[in-house]
Design a protein around this motif. Structure first.
Motif, PDB file in Angstrom:
ATOM      1  N   LEU A  75       0.834  -1.204   0.000  1.00 43.63           N
ATOM      2  CA  LEU A  75       0.000   0.000   0.000  1.00 43.63           C
ATOM      3  C   LEU A  75       0.868   1.253   0.000  1.00 43.63           C
ATOM      4  CD1 LEU A  75      -2.829   1.266   0.161  1.00 43.63           C
ATOM      5  CD2 LEU A  75      -2.593   1.182   2.656  1.00 43.63           C
ATOM      6  N   GLY A  76       1.917   1.256   0.794  1.00 39.80           N
ATOM      7  CA  GLY A  76       2.811   2.409   0.864  1.00 39.80           C
ATOM      8  C   GLY A  76       3.542   2.649  -0.444  1.00 39.80           C
ATOM      9  N   GLN A  77       3.903   1.566  -1.098  1.00 37.58           N
ATOM     10  CA  GLN A  77       4.574   1.701  -2.385  1.00 37.58           C
ATOM     11  C   GLN A  77       3.628   2.314  -3.408  1.00 37.58           C
ATOM     12  OE1 GLN A  77       6.056  -1.996  -3.881  1.00 37.58           O
ATOM     13  NE2 GLN A  77       7.475  -0.982  -5.285  1.00 37.58           N
ATOM     14  N   TRP A  78       2.386   1.894  -3.422  1.00 45.64           N
ATOM     15  CA  TRP A  78       1.403   2.416  -4.363  1.00 45.64           C
ATOM     16  C   TRP A  78       1.125   3.892  -4.091  1.00 45.64           C
ATOM     17  CZ3 TRP A  78      -3.594   4.350  -3.843  1.00 45.64           C
ATOM     18  CH2 TRP A  78      -4.296   4.483  -5.036  1.00 45.64           C
ATOM     19  N   ILE A  79       0.906   4.232  -2.813  1.00 47.10           N
ATOM     20  CA  ILE A  79       0.614   5.624  -2.446  1.00 47.10           C
ATOM     21  C   ILE A  79       1.821   6.516  -2.725  1.00 47.10           C
ATOM     22  CG2 ILE A  79       0.150   7.169  -0.495  1.00 47.10           C
ATOM     23  CD1 ILE A  79      -1.596   4.921   0.679  1.00 47.10           C
ATOM     24  N   GLY A  80       2.998   6.079  -2.343  1.00 48.83           N
ATOM     25  CA  GLY A  80       4.203   6.870  -2.569  1.00 48.83           C
ATOM     26  C   GLY A  80       4.492   7.078  -4.041  1.00 48.83           C
ATOM     27  N   CYS A  81       4.262   6.036  -4.826  1.00 47.46           N
ATOM     28  CA  CYS A  81       4.490   6.141  -6.271  1.00 47.46           C
ATOM     29  C   CYS A  81       3.527   7.153  -6.899  1.00 47.46           C
ATOM     30  CB  CYS A  81       4.333   4.771  -6.914  1.00 47.46           C
ATOM     31  SG  CYS A  81       4.693   4.744  -8.669  1.00 47.46           S
ATOM     32  N   ALA A  82       2.264   7.076  -6.516  1.00 49.15           N
ATOM     33  CA  ALA A  82       1.274   8.016  -7.048  1.00 49.15           C
ATOM     34  C   ALA A  82       1.580   9.445  -6.614  1.00 49.15           C
ATOM     35  CB  ALA A  82      -0.130   7.614  -6.598  1.00 49.15           C
ATOM     36  N   ALA A  83       1.947   9.626  -5.350  1.00 46.24           N
ATOM     37  CA  ALA A  83       2.263  10.971  -4.857  1.00 46.24           C
ATOM     38  C   ALA A  83       3.500  11.533  -5.561  1.00 46.24           C
ATOM     39  CB  ALA A  83       2.483  10.938  -3.351  1.00 46.24           C
ATOM     40  N   GLY A  84       4.523  10.714  -5.717  1.00 53.13           N
ATOM     41  CA  GLY A  84       5.728  11.166  -6.404  1.00 53.13           C
ATOM     42  C   GLY A  84       5.478  11.485  -7.855  1.00 53.13           C
TER      43      GLY A  84
END
Length: 104
Positions: A75-84
């Motif tokens: 989940l963190g990877q998905w959220i961080g990727c989208a935010a970045g």
């Protein structure tokens, strides 16, 4: 990566299309248009588009790494990727405008 590459191709194609339309319209209306200046502006626009799209990839990778560390890995990877992916081009565009003061 494919989405960013597609975005780059579309943005560059639109800028090249606008360039050729302005050059051909200027020849039809017998107005003096500074073609070397138009080419320079086209080069700047393509360079900035390339930088924005590249920064999207870089910041998405950084965001994915940070998100996977701070939140649950998937989940963190998905959220961080989208935010970045969203924030990266904005940061680079803001810094580029401040650094170069480009009037497009």
């Amino acid at each position: 990566m494919l989405g960013v590459a597609a975005s780059w191709v579309v943005q560059v194609s639109i800028e090249v299309y606008r360039f050729f339309i302005s050059v051909f319209k200027s020849n039809d209306e017998d107005k003096e248009v500074d073609t070397p200046e138009q080419v320079r502006l086209l080069g700047q626009k393509i360079a900035l588009t390339s930088i924005r799209c590249s920064s999207s990839l870089v910041f998405a990778s950084i965001g994915a790494g940070i998100g996977a560390t701070l939140i649950l890995p998937s989940l963190g990877q998905w959220i961080g990727c989208a935010a970045g992916d969203l924030v990266g081009p904005i940061i680079v565009a803001f810094c580029a405008d401040k650094a170069f003061q480009v009037t497009l």
